[in-house]
Design a protein around this motif. Sequence first.
Motif, short mmCIF file in Angstrom:
data_model
loop_
_atom_site.label_atom_id
_atom_site.label_comp_id
_atom_site.label_asym_id
_atom_site.label_seq_id
_atom_site.Cartn_x
_atom_site.Cartn_y
_atom_site.Cartn_z
N LYS A 65 41.47 -36.94 84.85
CA LYS A 65 42.84 -37.44 84.74
C LYS A 65 43.00 -38.43 83.59
CE LYS A 65 46.53 -39.44 87.52
NZ LYS A 65 46.94 -39.89 88.84
N TYR A 66 41.95 -39.19 83.29
CA TYR A 66 42.03 -40.24 82.27
C TYR A 66 41.09 -39.99 81.09
CZ TYR A 66 44.68 -42.51 85.90
OH TYR A 66 45.62 -42.78 86.86
N ALA A 67 40.88 -38.74 80.74
CA ALA A 67 39.91 -38.37 79.70
C ALA A 67 40.38 -38.63 78.27
CB ALA A 67 39.54 -36.89 79.86
N GLU A 68 41.66 -38.71 78.07
CA GLU A 68 42.17 -38.83 76.70
C GLU A 68 41.67 -40.11 76.02
OE1 GLU A 68 46.36 -38.92 74.18
OE2 GLU A 68 46.45 -38.70 76.35
N GLY A 69 41.24 -39.97 74.79
CA GLY A 69 40.83 -41.12 74.00
C GLY A 69 39.46 -41.67 74.31
N LEU A 70 38.63 -40.90 75.02
CA LEU A 70 37.32 -41.38 75.43
C LEU A 70 36.19 -40.62 74.74
CD1 LEU A 70 37.85 -41.65 79.29
CD2 LEU A 70 38.19 -43.43 77.56
N ILE A 71 35.10 -41.31 74.55
CA ILE A 71 33.83 -40.72 74.13
C ILE A 71 32.87 -40.95 75.31
CG2 ILE A 71 31.89 -40.89 72.54
CD1 ILE A 71 33.94 -42.00 70.47
N VAL A 72 32.13 -39.91 75.69
CA VAL A 72 31.27 -39.98 76.86
C VAL A 72 29.87 -39.50 76.49
CG1 VAL A 72 30.93 -39.09 79.22
CG2 VAL A 72 33.23 -39.62 78.40
N THR A 73 28.85 -40.14 77.07
CA THR A 73 27.48 -39.67 76.91
C THR A 73 26.91 -39.30 78.29
OG1 THR A 73 26.15 -41.69 77.25
CG2 THR A 73 27.21 -41.42 75.09
N SER A 74 25.84 -38.53 78.26
CA SER A 74 25.20 -38.12 79.51
C SER A 74 24.52 -39.27 80.23
CB SER A 74 24.18 -37.01 79.24
OG SER A 74 23.18 -37.47 78.34
N SER A 75 24.25 -40.34 79.51
CA SER A 75 23.76 -41.61 80.05
C SER A 75 22.27 -41.61 80.39
CB SER A 75 24.60 -42.07 81.24
OG SER A 75 25.93 -42.25 80.83
N CYS A 76 21.89 -42.65 81.12
CA CYS A 76 20.48 -42.97 81.38
C CYS A 76 19.91 -42.15 82.54
CB CYS A 76 20.38 -44.46 81.67
SG CYS A 76 21.25 -44.92 83.18
N LEU A 77 18.70 -42.49 82.93
CA LEU A 77 18.01 -41.77 83.99
C LEU A 77 18.76 -41.78 85.33
CD1 LEU A 77 14.28 -42.80 83.34
CD2 LEU A 77 15.43 -40.65 82.72
N ALA A 78 19.70 -42.70 85.50
CA ALA A 78 20.46 -42.77 86.75
C ALA A 78 21.64 -41.80 86.78
CB ALA A 78 20.97 -44.19 86.98
N SER A 79 21.86 -41.07 85.70
CA SER A 79 23.00 -40.15 85.63
C SER A 79 22.72 -38.85 86.39
CB SER A 79 23.32 -39.82 84.18
OG SER A 79 22.30 -39.00 83.63
N THR A 80 23.80 -38.14 86.70
CA THR A 80 23.66 -36.82 87.33
C THR A 80 22.80 -35.91 86.46
OG1 THR A 80 25.87 -37.03 88.31
CG2 THR A 80 24.92 -34.82 88.21
N TYR A 81 23.13 -35.87 85.17
CA TYR A 81 22.43 -35.00 84.23
C TYR A 81 20.91 -35.25 84.28
CZ TYR A 81 20.77 -33.39 79.68
OH TYR A 81 20.06 -32.79 78.66
N CYS A 82 20.52 -36.50 84.14
CA CYS A 82 19.08 -36.81 84.14
C CYS A 82 18.44 -36.58 85.50
CB CYS A 82 18.85 -38.25 83.68
SG CYS A 82 19.23 -38.52 81.94
N GLN A 83 19.18 -36.85 86.57
CA GLN A 83 18.64 -36.61 87.91
C GLN A 83 18.36 -35.12 88.11
OE1 GLN A 83 17.90 -38.89 90.61
NE2 GLN A 83 17.88 -40.22 88.80
#
Length: 177
Positions: A103-121
């Motif tokens: 809903k609030y994605a406009e104007g954002l830059i996002v990274t997959s993040s650190c080991l605590a992220s869904t992606y890394c998990q």
Amino acid sequence: DGLSKIEELVLTAQKHGQKHLAISDHGSMSGLWQAQKLGDKYGIHIIHACEFYYERENDGENGHLLILAKSNIGLQNMFKMQEIAYVENFYKKPRINWDILQKYAEGLIVTSSCLASTYCQYIMNGDVVNAKAWARKFKDLFQDDFYLEVQPNQIPEQHMVNKITERISKELAIPMI
């Protein structure tokens, strides 16, 4: 994650000729005003960011998601997400989820993040298929404003995640940061 003082970070950036500096607190944007004031004072452009607590898709617990404001609209969206995280979606910590992020994605830059992220998990649990699907979902939403994060440190799990992230980055054409 550090004990650094914002003024020390701004002065170090200035000393090394850096023009920009991102400041991100965990789950909060409380350091934003001090960072902006000091950035203005020392001629450093502050990139407003927050390492949001994010409801991990793989277990429903709180993970991390690094979000940076690309524009004033993005900054306003980050403020709105933080308000929702504290007021409407608090679970152990103030957190956001996929629906809020969409809903609030406009104007954002996002990274997959650190080991605590869904992606890394996903990767640490040996589930590269779902890690790739998660990354693809974020790439679809954020297009060129989504990055796979690698961190050069001595944590064995991070080393493994970095290697797999390099492969996924090439396969899905998602740049690394």
